[in-house]
Design an enzyme around this catalytic site. Structure first.
Site, PDB file in Angstrom:
ATOM      1  N   CYS A 160      92.738  43.920 -31.341  1.00  0.00           N
ATOM      2  CA  CYS A 160      93.676  43.958 -30.217  1.00  0.00           C
ATOM      3  C   CYS A 160      93.610  42.734 -29.321  1.00  0.00           C
ATOM      4  O   CYS A 160      94.386  42.627 -28.386  1.00  0.00           O
ATOM      5  CB  CYS A 160      93.426  45.204 -29.367  1.00  0.00           C
ATOM      6  SG  CYS A 160      91.869  45.162 -28.477  1.00  0.00           S
ATOM      7  N   GLY A 161      92.706  41.804 -29.545  1.00  0.00           N
ATOM      8  CA  GLY A 161      92.644  40.646 -28.666  1.00  0.00           C
ATOM      9  C   GLY A 161      92.141  41.033 -27.300  1.00  0.00           C
ATOM     10  O   GLY A 161      91.251  41.850 -27.174  1.00  0.00           O
TER      11      GLY A 161
END
Length: 282
Positions: free
Chosen positions: A115-116
């Protein structure tokens, strides 16, 4: 130093036949990024191109803009309890005149391979920190047929994926379709950071005449990284998120999703896509 792949025992069941064999898996290890000696972020990544990953991450954070901003990057010796070097901690030293944005040193960031930067700042933060407005002089114009050819070319360049089936990839192409660079990582945002970091080290920022292609979906984080590197066109083989589309529309980024065969959806920045030529061919 950690390897890109590792071997693990696996039980295989094929048509009811059970067997045991070693399997090749993509390696995943944590990387701690320190900025001028202070812990900043931890990301789960595939070992390799760690310095480029750290540099690219700091481009997306608005810390680095060119090679002169970067004094050096080193692995931290004594990063483990016994004092050995794990090659999982890097320290980025900026040039003395680089002004560090407050947002980077006032938070410890944990990133994941999927998801960063979860819960990252809003569209306004990206808009105010972007160093290079996405402006075309002369305009970048891309034929749909050229975009359609890029996923197969990216797939052909994925060397580690062929052995593991477990990596994301990101590639930079020229507006004529020439493959400029490709990176693989267990995290799609890491693969992009590695591309951008190498470009910074080579003095190639902003990347104002290139196409960024990613092998998965186009998240807000990926759109952010494209904008921060001055990239005008982001294409993904899967779906974009709503926030990625909003960011693309606000910054002038051309965003293409579901790029599969000759089919694609253009979500923003359609002025760079030769739509009339495509309609005439259709």
């Amino acid at each position: 130093m950690g390897r890109v792949t590792e071997r693990r025992k696996v039980i295989r069941i094929r048509d009811g036949v059970v067997s045991s064999r070693p399997d090749t898996l993509v390696a995943e290890e944590p990387l701690e990024i320190r900025l001028n000696g202070k812990p900043l972020a931890i990301t789960m990544r595939t070992p390799g191109d760690d310095f480029a990953l750290a540099a690219g991450f700091l481009v997306s954070e608005g810390v680095l803009a060119n090679a002169y901003d970067l004094q050096n990057i080193v692995y931290c010796a004594g990063a483990t309890v016994d004092g050995s070097n794990s090659y999982n901690v890097v320290d980025v030293r900026t040039a003395p005149d680089v002004v560090i944005p407050d947002i980077t040193l006032e938070r410890n960031v944990y990133t994941t391979s999927s998801c960063g930067l979860c819960g990252k700042a809003s569209l306004d933060a990206v808009r105010t920190t972007a160093r290079w407005p996405i402006a075309d002089t002369p305009p970048v114009r891309v034929e749909p047929s050229l975009l359609a050819s890029l996923p197969d070319r990216l797939r052909a360049a994925q060397r580690v994926f062929d052995r593991t089936g477990g990596l994301h990839a990101a590639a930079l192409f020229s507006e004529e379709g020439e493959l400029l660079d490709v990176r693989e990582d267990v995290g799609r945002h890491n693969a992009v950071d590695k591309l951008v970091g190498r470009a910074l080290q080579n003095g190639d920022l902003p990347l104002s005449r290139v196409i960024l292609l990613v092998s998965g979906r186009a998240s807000f984080e990926l759109a952010q990284k494209a904008v921060m590197a001055g990239i005008p066109v982001l294409a993904a083989v899967s779906a974009p998120s709503s926030l990625a589309v909003d960011l693309a529309a606000e910054t002038g980024l051309t965003l293409v999703g579901f790029l599969r065969g000759s089919n694609m959806n253009v979500y923003a920045g359609e002025d760079r896509i030769a739509l009339r030529a495509a309609a005439a061919q259709g």
